[in-house]
Motif scaffolding. Structure first.
Motif, mmCIF file in Angstrom:
data_model
loop_
_atom_site.group_PDB
_atom_site.id
_atom_site.type_symbol
_atom_site.label_atom_id
_atom_site.label_comp_id
_atom_site.label_asym_id
_atom_site.label_seq_id
_atom_site.Cartn_x
_atom_site.Cartn_y
_atom_site.Cartn_z
ATOM 1 N N ARG A 88 0.822 -1.220 0.000
ATOM 2 C CA ARG A 88 0.000 0.000 0.000
ATOM 3 C C ARG A 88 0.854 1.267 0.000
ATOM 4 N N GLU A 89 2.082 1.146 0.481
ATOM 5 C CA GLU A 89 3.014 2.278 0.372
ATOM 6 C C GLU A 89 3.480 2.453 -1.064
ATOM 7 N N GLU A 90 3.594 1.347 -1.799
ATOM 8 C CA GLU A 90 4.071 1.401 -3.191
ATOM 9 C C GLU A 90 2.960 1.750 -4.172
ATOM 10 N N ALA A 91 1.715 1.316 -3.870
ATOM 11 C CA ALA A 91 0.594 1.510 -4.798
ATOM 12 C C ALA A 91 -0.547 2.207 -4.057
ATOM 13 N N GLY A 92 -0.640 3.521 -4.234
ATOM 14 C CA GLY A 92 -1.708 4.284 -3.605
ATOM 15 C C GLY A 92 -2.973 4.209 -4.431
ATOM 16 N N MET A 93 -4.126 4.457 -3.787
ATOM 17 C CA MET A 93 -5.395 4.337 -4.492
ATOM 18 C C MET A 93 -6.260 5.564 -4.230
ATOM 19 N N VAL A 94 -6.826 6.108 -5.318
ATOM 20 C CA VAL A 94 -7.748 7.237 -5.238
ATOM 21 C C VAL A 94 -9.091 6.765 -5.756
ATOM 22 N N PHE A 95 -10.135 6.947 -4.939
ATOM 23 C CA PHE A 95 -11.452 6.420 -5.280
ATOM 24 C C PHE A 95 -12.319 7.476 -5.969
ATOM 25 N N GLN A 96 -13.532 7.029 -6.309
ATOM 26 C CA GLN A 96 -14.452 7.859 -7.086
ATOM 27 C C GLN A 96 -14.880 9.113 -6.335
ATOM 28 N N ASN A 97 -15.202 8.964 -5.059
ATOM 29 C CA ASN A 97 -15.739 10.081 -4.287
ATOM 30 C C ASN A 97 -14.681 10.584 -3.302
ATOM 31 N N PRO A 98 -14.123 11.774 -3.528
ATOM 32 C CA PRO A 98 -13.060 12.268 -2.635
ATOM 33 C C PRO A 98 -13.534 12.445 -1.207
ATOM 34 N N ASP A 99 -14.840 12.663 -0.999
ATOM 35 C CA ASP A 99 -15.356 12.838 0.363
ATOM 36 C C ASP A 99 -15.151 11.585 1.205
ATOM 37 N N ASN A 100 -15.036 10.425 0.538
ATOM 38 C CA ASN A 100 -14.824 9.174 1.271
ATOM 39 C C ASN A 100 -13.375 8.995 1.720
ATOM 40 N N GLN A 101 -12.466 9.845 1.214
ATOM 41 C CA GLN A 101 -11.051 9.712 1.551
ATOM 42 C C GLN A 101 -10.545 10.847 2.426
ATOM 43 N N ILE A 102 -11.238 11.969 2.392
ATOM 44 C CA ILE A 102 -10.783 13.139 3.140
ATOM 45 C C ILE A 102 -11.396 13.096 4.539
ATOM 46 N N ILE A 103 -10.535 13.082 5.573
ATOM 47 C CA ILE A 103 -11.044 12.883 6.931
ATOM 48 C C ILE A 103 -10.721 14.044 7.862
ATOM 49 N N ALA A 104 -9.713 14.856 7.551
ATOM 50 C CA ALA A 104 -9.314 15.944 8.449
ATOM 51 C C ALA A 104 -10.081 17.225 8.120
ATOM 52 N N SER A 105 -10.028 18.180 9.043
ATOM 53 C CA SER A 105 -10.770 19.433 8.851
ATOM 54 C C SER A 105 -9.932 20.516 8.192
ATOM 55 N N VAL A 106 -8.641 20.243 7.997
ATOM 56 C CA VAL A 106 -7.746 21.182 7.320
ATOM 57 C C VAL A 106 -6.988 20.408 6.238
ATOM 58 N N VAL A 107 -6.823 21.021 5.074
ATOM 59 C CA VAL A 107 -6.234 20.343 3.916
ATOM 60 C C VAL A 107 -4.867 19.754 4.246
ATOM 61 N N GLU A 108 -3.955 20.544 4.820
ATOM 62 C CA GLU A 108 -2.591 20.047 5.029
ATOM 63 C C GLU A 108 -2.553 18.895 6.040
ATOM 64 N N GLU A 109 -3.468 18.923 7.007
ATOM 65 C CA GLU A 109 -3.513 17.818 7.979
ATOM 66 C C GLU A 109 -4.004 16.538 7.317
ATOM 67 N N ASP A 110 -4.936 16.682 6.386
ATOM 68 C CA ASP A 110 -5.430 15.505 5.690
ATOM 69 C C ASP A 110 -4.324 14.867 4.850
ATOM 70 N N VAL A 111 -3.562 15.706 4.159
ATOM 71 C CA VAL A 111 -2.487 15.188 3.306
ATOM 72 C C VAL A 111 -1.400 14.528 4.155
ATOM 73 N N GLY A 112 -1.215 15.022 5.392
ATOM 74 C CA GLY A 112 -0.189 14.458 6.262
ATOM 75 C C GLY A 112 -0.605 13.187 6.973
ATOM 76 N N PHE A 113 -1.891 12.830 6.882
ATOM 77 C CA PHE A 113 -2.379 11.669 7.638
ATOM 78 C C PHE A 113 -1.723 10.367 7.181
ATOM 79 N N GLY A 114 -1.615 10.168 5.875
ATOM 80 C CA GLY A 114 -1.040 8.927 5.346
ATOM 81 C C GLY A 114 0.399 8.714 5.772
ATOM 82 N N PRO A 115 1.294 9.706 5.543
ATOM 83 C CA PRO A 115 2.684 9.539 5.984
ATOM 84 C C PRO A 115 2.808 9.302 7.494
#
Length: 588
Positions: A88-115
């Protein structure tokens, strides 16, 4: 070169079980698939709903493991438990509905969640967040709430969240299905840039044929098997074969195919409008000496307020969130007449969804009035329950409206809710199911056992059974393959033509509204920018582009030809109209 993705004799079976856990049936979703993807390739996978393409994609991310055969991601066997996280570190996945993947209340915090989740040190996390957001053009939005972003921007944030994990491969599973034209273009441009500049391997699954024309290779799936494999030109040269797999080709490719059948010297597999323009103009196929047509735009019928079934009178809607006020509609006035077939278009966040939800009282105007059959729906004594039976709403994923044990029971729900007796409810249910051409032998089936297209038909039948005066359909073809999309839109058109209901179709597909509706309402920044026939609305190319919209591909082509001095009618909006104009101005 060693493949980054390799499948060998991959089989995946879904088991259906009864209440006691006994297996009642086995469905083979992926059937003996062998696939090789080299590092840095841009691969597209096409297929109708149920063809197995999404199931295949989930194997690349180790969300599923094979029933038989093997999947290797960067040399790692995905079936081994110890490889799950590394894969899963080598092959990331982006789904149809971005709302199902975005969990944080601030953009930069959401992007930092995976790392953070995979143990990256804090300083490195923020360095990755910056690189990822800059890479997708969203750095300036890093402090924003994702809820304030457009669909295309949300999807770019979702891609940044995957990029921050620094994968070698990204799988995009229908990432643009819910986006407007501008959002679709943003996401595909981002994927192409990551591929070309960063060398990230991209695997794109889509129902939009135009999105795959720049791929290195295209794979077509049918009934779990790979049935076609080649470059985009090789694949799209086989128009009739693709049709047999319930797929289409880009609109310009379809036009070139029809022109070739009509006798013009045009090769198969034309991919872009620029390419077709060059073929038509460079090979002396077109004549500038043809007679120019006197374009007659269809006159709008003269109708009075008395003919309107719905009227919006200076309607405004403002959303309040704490101390923040966000205007969604501003001083909108609109008349909708009996028998109209209206297409409503607008970019994500334009206000079109708010507008349609005011029509049956789901959202109350902050200012102004809405009238149904001459009565103000805001009056205290107005029957809102009756309104919602007369102004029926089919939501974006109508199968989410299904909940009963059988199809018939589900379709009976609306009439039963009106207080009708069971005999009348059953009569209406059968009548509605016949109108949507629902298969007789599936009336007693569970709604959850149906195909995607059948679920849409059942949901639409549930609205029709209430015999509404107005039917509103909010993106009714989202997520459907081309054949399913044409089925549903053809069905809606047939219903409108035969029974005269007023139909309001909300769509992100310019080609669909051009093909089916009689009138287009363009919503932009909470106001109505245009309200006219498709041929007239789509003459405003630059203005629509500035709103994040587009015009049909063939309309762009005819504009190019017209601007180059060829006397074509550049108001054409469909393949049929464009073919007629080009043949009229050809030398053959």
């Amino acid at each position: 070169m060693e493949s980054i993705i390799k499948t060998r004799d991959l089989v995946y079976e879904y088991y259906r079980r009864d209440e006691d856990g006994n297996v009642t049936s086995i469905d083979t979703a992926v059937d003996n698939v062998n696939l090789d993807v080299e590092p840095g390739q841009f691969i597209s996978i096409l297929g109708h709903n149920g063809s197995g393409k999404s199931t295949l994609a989930k194997h690349i991310n180790a969300l599923l493991v094979p029933t038989e055969g093997t999947v290797f991601v960067d040399g790692k066997d995905t079936s081994l438990p110890e490889n799950e996280l590394p894969v899963r570190e080598e092959a990331g996945m982006v789904f149809q509905n971005p709302d199902n993947q975005i969990i944080a209340s601030v953009v930069e915090e959401d992007v930092g969640f995976g790392p953070e989740n995979i143990g990256v040190p804090t300083d490195e996390i923020w360095a990755r967040v910056e690189r990822a957001l800059k890479g997708v053009g969203m750095w300036e939005y890093r402090k924003n709430s994702p809820n304030r972003l457009s669909g295309g921007q949300k999807q770019r944030v979702a891609i940044a969240g995957v990029m921050a994990m620094e994968p070698k491969c990204i799988v995009l599973d229908e990432p643009t299905a819910m986006l407007d034209p501008d959002g679709r273009a943003e996401v595909i441009a981002t994927a192409r840039e990551l591929n070309k500049k960063k060398g990230v391997t991209i695997i794109l699954i889509t129902h939009y044929m135009e999105e795959v024309v720049f791929s290195d290779r295209v794979f077509v799936m049918d009934h779990g098997k790979i049935v076609m494999n080649g470059t985009p030109r090789e694949i799209f040269s086989q128009v009739d074969t693709l049709h047999s797999y319930h797929l289409t080709v880009p609109q310009v490719t379809e036009l070139a195919h029809e022109l070739k059948k009509a006798g013009l010297p045009i090769p198969e597999g034309v991919l872009t409008r620029d390419e077709l323009f060059d073929i038509l103009t460079a090979n002396d196929i077109m004549s500038k000496d043809a007679l120019a047509v006197s374009v007659r735009l269809k006159e709008k019928p003269q109708r009075s307020v008395d003919d309107a079934v719905l009227i919006l009178d200076h309607v405004a809607v403002t959303y309040k969130d704490g101390g923040t006020e966000t205007p969604a509609l501003k001083d909108v006035s609109l008349q909708i007449y009996k028998g109209d077939f209206i297409g409503i278009i607008g970019h994500t966040g334009s206000g079109k969804s708010t507008m349609i939800q005011t029509l049956n009282g789901l959202i109350q105007p902050t200012e102004g009035h809405i009238y149904f059959e001459g009565k103000d729906i805001g009056d205290d004594d107005f029957d809102k329950k009756h309104l919602r039976t007369q102004v029926g709403m089919v939501f974006q994923y109508p199968e989410h409206q299904l909940f009963e044990t059988t199809v018939v029971e589900d379709v009976k729900f609306g009439p039963r809710n009106e207080g009708l007796d069971d005999k009348e409810c059953e009569l209406r249910a059968f009548e509605a199911l016949k109108r949507v051409h629902f298969p007789d032998d599936a009336y007693e089936a569970s709604p959850f056992e149906l195909s995607g297209g059948q679920k849409r038909r059942a949901a639409i039948a549930g609205v029709i059974a209430m015999r509404p005066r107005v039917i509103i359909l909010d993106e009714p073809t989202a997520g459907l393959d081309p054949a399913g999309r044409d089925e549903i839109l053809g069905l809606i058109k047939e219903m409108h033509d035969h029974s005269g209901e007023t139909v309001i179709l909300v769509s992100h597909s310019m080609e669909d509204v051009a093909e089916y509706v009689d009138r287009i309402v363009v919503v932009d920044k909470g106001t109505i920018a245009y309200d006219d026939t498709p041929r007239e609305v789509f003459t405003h190319v630059k203005e629509l582009e500035a709103m994040g919209l587009a015009v049909p591909s063939v309309t762009y082509l005819l504009h190019d030809l017209h601007n180059a001095g060829y006397p074509v009618d550049d108001h054409a909006t469909t393949v049929e109209e464009a073919e007629k104009e080009i043949l009229r101005c050809s030398r053959t």
